[in-house]
Write an enzyme that holds these catalytic residues in place. Structure first.
Site, PDB file in Angstrom:
ATOM      1  N   VAL A 146      -0.571  -0.142  18.748  1.00 15.98           N
ATOM      2  CA  VAL A 146       0.531   0.380  19.559  1.00 15.98           C
ATOM      3  C   VAL A 146       0.088   0.545  21.017  1.00 15.98           C
ATOM      4  O   VAL A 146       0.737   0.045  21.951  1.00 15.98           O
ATOM      5  CB  VAL A 146       1.031   1.728  18.987  1.00 15.98           C
ATOM      6  CG1 VAL A 146       2.000   2.401  19.953  1.00 15.98           C
ATOM      7  CG2 VAL A 146       1.713   1.520  17.638  1.00 15.98           C
ATOM      8  N   LYS A 187      35.354  10.925  -6.368  1.00 12.49           N
ATOM      9  CA  LYS A 187      35.370  10.982  -4.899  1.00 12.49           C
ATOM     10  C   LYS A 187      36.780  11.360  -4.455  1.00 12.49           C
ATOM     11  O   LYS A 187      37.726  11.275  -5.254  1.00 12.49           O
ATOM     12  CB  LYS A 187      34.913   9.665  -4.262  1.00 12.49           C
ATOM     13  CG  LYS A 187      35.795   8.484  -4.532  1.00 12.49           C
ATOM     14  CD  LYS A 187      35.249   7.267  -3.798  1.00 12.49           C
ATOM     15  CE  LYS A 187      36.014   6.025  -4.183  1.00 12.49           C
ATOM     16  NZ  LYS A 187      35.489   4.791  -3.635  1.00 12.49           N
ATOM     17  N   LYS A 189      27.846   2.378 -14.682  1.00  9.20           N
ATOM     18  CA  LYS A 189      27.971   1.354 -15.734  1.00  9.20           C
ATOM     19  C   LYS A 189      27.232   0.066 -15.330  1.00  9.20           C
ATOM     20  O   LYS A 189      26.488  -0.520 -16.128  1.00  9.20           O
ATOM     21  CB  LYS A 189      29.468   1.062 -15.942  1.00  9.20           C
ATOM     22  CG  LYS A 189      29.792  -0.151 -16.775  1.00  9.20           C
ATOM     23  CD  LYS A 189      31.295  -0.303 -16.942  1.00  9.20           C
ATOM     24  CE  LYS A 189      31.993  -0.967 -15.761  1.00  9.20           C
ATOM     25  NZ  LYS A 189      31.701  -2.387 -15.594  1.00  9.20           N
ATOM     26  N   ASN A 227      11.061   3.515   8.321  1.00  9.11           N
ATOM     27  CA  ASN A 227      10.041   2.775   7.574  1.00  9.11           C
ATOM     28  C   ASN A 227      10.286   2.825   6.065  1.00  9.11           C
ATOM     29  O   ASN A 227      10.091   1.843   5.363  1.00  9.11           O
ATOM     30  CB  ASN A 227       8.648   3.303   7.912  1.00  9.11           C
ATOM     31  CG  ASN A 227       8.100   2.627   9.152  1.00  9.11           C
ATOM     32  OD1 ASN A 227       8.755   1.747   9.719  1.00  9.11           O
ATOM     33  ND2 ASN A 227       6.932   3.030   9.588  1.00  9.11           N
ATOM     34  N   CYS A 280      32.244   2.497 -12.038  1.00 13.15           N
ATOM     35  CA  CYS A 280      31.537   1.226 -11.783  1.00 13.15           C
ATOM     36  C   CYS A 280      30.033   1.378 -11.577  1.00 13.15           C
ATOM     37  O   CYS A 280      29.241   0.748 -12.287  1.00 13.15           O
ATOM     38  CB  CYS A 280      32.143   0.539 -10.568  1.00 13.15           C
ATOM     39  SG  CYS A 280      33.845   0.068 -10.845  1.00 13.15           S
ATOM     40  N   ASN A 308      13.138  -7.845  -3.541  1.00 15.23           N
ATOM     41  CA  ASN A 308      12.206  -8.366  -4.542  1.00 15.23           C
ATOM     42  C   ASN A 308      12.720  -8.146  -5.962  1.00 15.23           C
ATOM     43  O   ASN A 308      12.639  -9.037  -6.810  1.00 15.23           O
ATOM     44  CB  ASN A 308      10.832  -7.699  -4.390  1.00 15.23           C
ATOM     45  CG  ASN A 308      10.122  -8.166  -3.141  1.00 15.23           C
ATOM     46  OD1 ASN A 308      10.461  -9.207  -2.565  1.00 15.23           O
ATOM     47  ND2 ASN A 308       9.145  -7.401  -2.690  1.00 15.23           N
TER      48      ASN A 308
HETATM   49  N1  LIG Z   1       0.665  -0.549  14.029  1.00 14.61           N
HETATM   50  C1  LIG Z   1       1.995  -0.547  14.130  1.00 14.61           C
HETATM   51  O1  LIG Z   1       2.664  -1.576  14.026  1.00 14.61           O
HETATM   52  C2  LIG Z   1       2.717   0.741  14.405  1.00 14.61           C
HETATM   53  C3  LIG Z   1       4.071   0.713  14.734  1.00 14.61           C
HETATM   54  C4  LIG Z   1       4.733   1.896  14.992  1.00 14.61           C
HETATM   55  C5  LIG Z   1       4.048   3.100  14.920  1.00 14.61           C
HETATM   56  N2  LIG Z   1       2.736   3.106  14.585  1.00 14.61           N
HETATM   57  C6  LIG Z   1       2.034   4.393  14.561  1.00 14.61           C
HETATM   58  O2  LIG Z   1       1.320   4.513  15.797  1.00 14.61           O
HETATM   59  C7  LIG Z   1       0.093   5.176  15.603  1.00 14.61           C
HETATM   60  C8  LIG Z   1      -1.047   4.283  16.053  1.00 14.61           C
HETATM   61  O3  LIG Z   1      -1.084   3.133  15.219  1.00 14.61           O
HETATM   62  P1  LIG Z   1      -2.048   1.918  15.514  1.00 14.61           P
HETATM   63  O4  LIG Z   1      -1.776   0.912  14.478  1.00 14.61           O
HETATM   64  O5  LIG Z   1      -1.966   1.532  16.955  1.00 14.61           O
HETATM   65  O6  LIG Z   1      -3.473   2.628  15.239  1.00 14.61           O
HETATM   66  P2  LIG Z   1      -4.933   2.017  15.465  1.00 14.61           P
HETATM   67  O7  LIG Z   1      -5.801   2.589  14.415  1.00 14.61           O
HETATM   68  O8  LIG Z   1      -4.845   0.533  15.634  1.00 14.61           O
HETATM   69  O9  LIG Z   1      -5.370   2.614  16.883  1.00 14.61           O
HETATM   70  C9  LIG Z   1      -5.649   3.947  17.091  1.00 14.61           C
HETATM   71  C10 LIG Z   1      -6.645   4.010  18.261  1.00 14.61           C
HETATM   72  O10 LIG Z   1      -6.820   5.378  18.639  1.00 14.61           O
HETATM   73  C11 LIG Z   1      -8.149   5.514  19.060  1.00 14.61           C
HETATM   74  N3  LIG Z   1      -8.500   6.937  19.098  1.00 14.61           N
HETATM   75  C12 LIG Z   1      -8.751   7.777  18.050  1.00 14.61           C
HETATM   76  N4  LIG Z   1      -9.031   8.995  18.522  1.00 14.61           N
HETATM   77  C13 LIG Z   1      -8.916   8.956  19.858  1.00 14.61           C
HETATM   78  C14 LIG Z   1      -9.077   9.906  20.902  1.00 14.61           C
HETATM   79  N5  LIG Z   1      -9.405  11.179  20.655  1.00 14.61           N
HETATM   80  N6  LIG Z   1      -8.867   9.506  22.165  1.00 14.61           N
HETATM   81  C15 LIG Z   1      -8.537   8.236  22.455  1.00 14.61           C
HETATM   82  N7  LIG Z   1      -8.384   7.283  21.513  1.00 14.61           N
HETATM   83  C16 LIG Z   1      -8.575   7.640  20.238  1.00 14.61           C
HETATM   84  C17 LIG Z   1      -8.923   4.701  18.051  1.00 14.61           C
HETATM   85  O11 LIG Z   1     -10.233   4.389  18.516  1.00 14.61           O
HETATM   86  C18 LIG Z   1      -8.031   3.474  17.932  1.00 14.61           C
HETATM   87  O12 LIG Z   1      -8.386   2.485  18.866  1.00 14.61           O
HETATM   88  C19 LIG Z   1       0.056   5.554  14.111  1.00 14.61           C
HETATM   89  O13 LIG Z   1       0.568   6.857  13.961  1.00 14.61           O
HETATM   90  C20 LIG Z   1       0.988   4.556  13.479  1.00 14.61           C
HETATM   91  O14 LIG Z   1       1.538   5.055  12.273  1.00 14.61           O
HETATM   92  C21 LIG Z   1       2.049   1.955  14.341  1.00 14.61           C
END
Ligand SMILES: NC(=O)c1ccc[n+]([C@@H]2O[C@H](COP(=O)([O-])OP(=O)(O)OC[C@H]3O[C@@H](n4cnc5c(N)ncnc54)[C@H](O)[C@@H]3O)[C@@H](O)[C@H]2O)c1
Length: 437
Positions: A11, A324, A271, A214, A268, A225
């Site tokens: 992200v 309903k 059943k 999600n 419906c 599926n």
């Molecule tokens: N990956 C996705 O597609 C996605 C999409 C939407 C939301 N999210 C959410 O976003 C969040 C991040 O996901 P991600 O996949 O990017 O995680 P990730 O594990 O790829 O990255 C997290 C990063 O944070 C860093 N980090 C940890 N502690 C830290 C600190 N104290 N200071 C600075 N950096 C620090 C880590 O070193 C790592 O690089 C999660 O909560 C996830 O659920 C992810």
């Protein structure tokens, strides 16, 4: 704006590059030196389409750099976006160590900062986390007061890996959860010019929306599926089935049936689900999600009974008991199941439904009453007013405008339990509670 982005994973890297490309000055922070070095050399720490070019250009024109120095990043920026990981513990509980630690790092820096700073949580966290973890951690490490001295905004991220850069420029929506309108507006400015609805809401709702999305996506995949497995076993082309299914944007891919309310029923859905789960069972096809829909529906009926009987008050008026509103069909009405259970527990019931008149009931509906609730007619009264008179609890089984005057006559000693999914709160002095939501 000057932005610091904490966590340069999937992200953080994408939004750091894209915000820098949009003209903001971005400082990325990560505890991992290798990720910081990669960004500073214009390379990506993640594999993701289009991001390499975005990062290279942003670093080259000076709008993006990275560091491990949290303190300097907070001092040099107005907004800190938290993108640290929130992985699962073995129990499923969220691991919030990274969130806590980053808040402590930011809080320590805020101690010395005199101008207002806004922390924007982009990590996915359970509802209540910002109130119970993020704000207390920031307050205790900064010695400052939330809202008065610094802001916290929940701004969930909806990008998908593999199309993350494209998703950044075409988000399905932008959700900003805050308690302070100015902070919310400041964060909204980051997304100026991007398509999709801009939605301002409360912090807990914003935290929940991300999970809701999600979970729904997981549910859709599983639905596709399981329908696929069933179709194959029945010799049906599943892709053709789902192609047709998806063309129905009135009932299928639409807000229909998605309002929190009460169990489904009628002649419906129960059943047809039984027939399909039987078909799967008889062909040894496992469809655990579809097979458990009935279990979940039954649980909803039990939840209603539990709520109604919680304070042991026994006089209950029921407004609406057809499956309903707008029909007299009582077959497999979940409200009727609730009524039967309450009768079994010794409650006194009075029922009113403007569409149900025993004298007029014929055919399958009449048979259903004779077989399942022969004593129903005895409990029915002629008006909503008569149903609610001298009751402890009024149960709203479906919604009808004719109930509204009766609800207005209730007193603070009475309870209204709303099983409907209308989302409308009727005018009443009684204690009002929805089963769901
Ligand atoms: N990956 C996705 O597609 C996605 C999409 C939407 C939301 N999210 C959410 O976003 C969040 C991040 O996901 P991600 O996949 O990017 O995680 P990730 O594990 O790829 O990255 C997290 C990063 O944070 C860093 N980090 C940890 N502690 C830290 C600190 N104290 N200071 C600075 N950096 C620090 C880590 O070193 C790592 O690089 C999660 O909560 C996830 O659920 C992810």
């Amino acid at each position: 704006m000057n932005l610091s982005i904490f966590g340069l994973g999937y992200v953080g890297t994408v939004i750091a590059g894209c915000f820098a490309k949009a003209g903001h000055r971005v400082l990325g922070v990560d505890t991992e030196q290798t990720k910081v070095d990669l960004i500073n050399s214009g390379r990506s720490p993640i594999i993701e389409a289009e991001i390499e070019d975005v990062l290279r250009d942003a670093v080259a024109n000076g709008s993006l750099r990275a560091s491990t120095d949290a303190k300097a990043a907070v001092m040099e920026t107005e907004l800190s976006l938290l993108c640290v990981g929130t992985p699962s513990q073995p129990s499923g509980e969220l691991e919030l160590t990274y969130v806590r630690r980053v808040c402590e790092d930011i809080g320590a820096a805020l101690r010395k900062k005199t101008s207002r700073h806004v922390v924007v949580v982009r990590s996915t966290v359970l509802p209540g986390t910002i109130e119970s973890i993020v704000i207390p951690a920031l307050e205790s490490s900064s010695g400052k007061k939330f809202d008065r001295d610094f802001g916290v905004v929940m701004n969930p991220e909806f990008m998908r890996e593999s199309t993350a850069v494209r998703d950044f420029y075409a988000p399905p929506k932008t959700v900003i959860g805050s308690t302070n309108a100015a902070d919310g507006a400041l964060v909204a400015k980051l997304y100026d010019g991007l398509p999709g609805p801009m939605i301002h809401t409360g912090i807990r709702v914003a935290e929940m929306v991300k999970y809701c999305d999600n979970i729904f996506h997981a549910l859709k995949i599983t639905f596709g599926n399981e329908v696929g497995m069933l179709s194959k076993a029945l010799g049906v082309d599943a892709h053709e089935v789902m192609r047709i299914f998806c063309q129905d944007t009135k009932l299928n891919l639409s807000p229909a049936y998605l309002k929190p309310g009460f169990a489904y029923g009628g002649s419906c859905l129960p059943k047809d689900l039984r027939a399909m789960t039987w078909a799967a069972r008889s062909r040894d096809v496992e469809i655990p999600m579809l097979a458990n829909i009935t279990t979940s529906n039954d649980a909803q009926i039990k939840n209603a009974v539990r709520l109604i009987t919680a304070d042991r008050r026994k006089r209950i008026g029921v407004l609406g008991f057809a499956f309903k509103g707008g029909t007299d069909d009582l077959r497999e009405s979940p409200v009727v199941t609730v009524v039967e259970t309450l009768l079994g527990k010794g409650c006194e019931l009075r029922l009113f439904d403007p569409h149900v008149n025993t004298a007029r009931l014929v055919g399958a509906n009449r048979r259903y009453i004779e077989q399942h609730i022969p004593h129903l007619a005895r409990l029915m009264v002629e008006s909503a007013a008569a149903a609610v008179q001298d009751t402890d609890i009024v149960l709203l089984g479906n919604i009808n405008d004719t109930y509204l005057p009766a609800l207005k006559t209730l007193t603070a000693e009475q309870r209204v339990i709303d099983l409907t999914s209308s989302g409308r709160t009727p005018e009443t002095a009684a204690h009002y509670e929805r089963l769901c939501g």
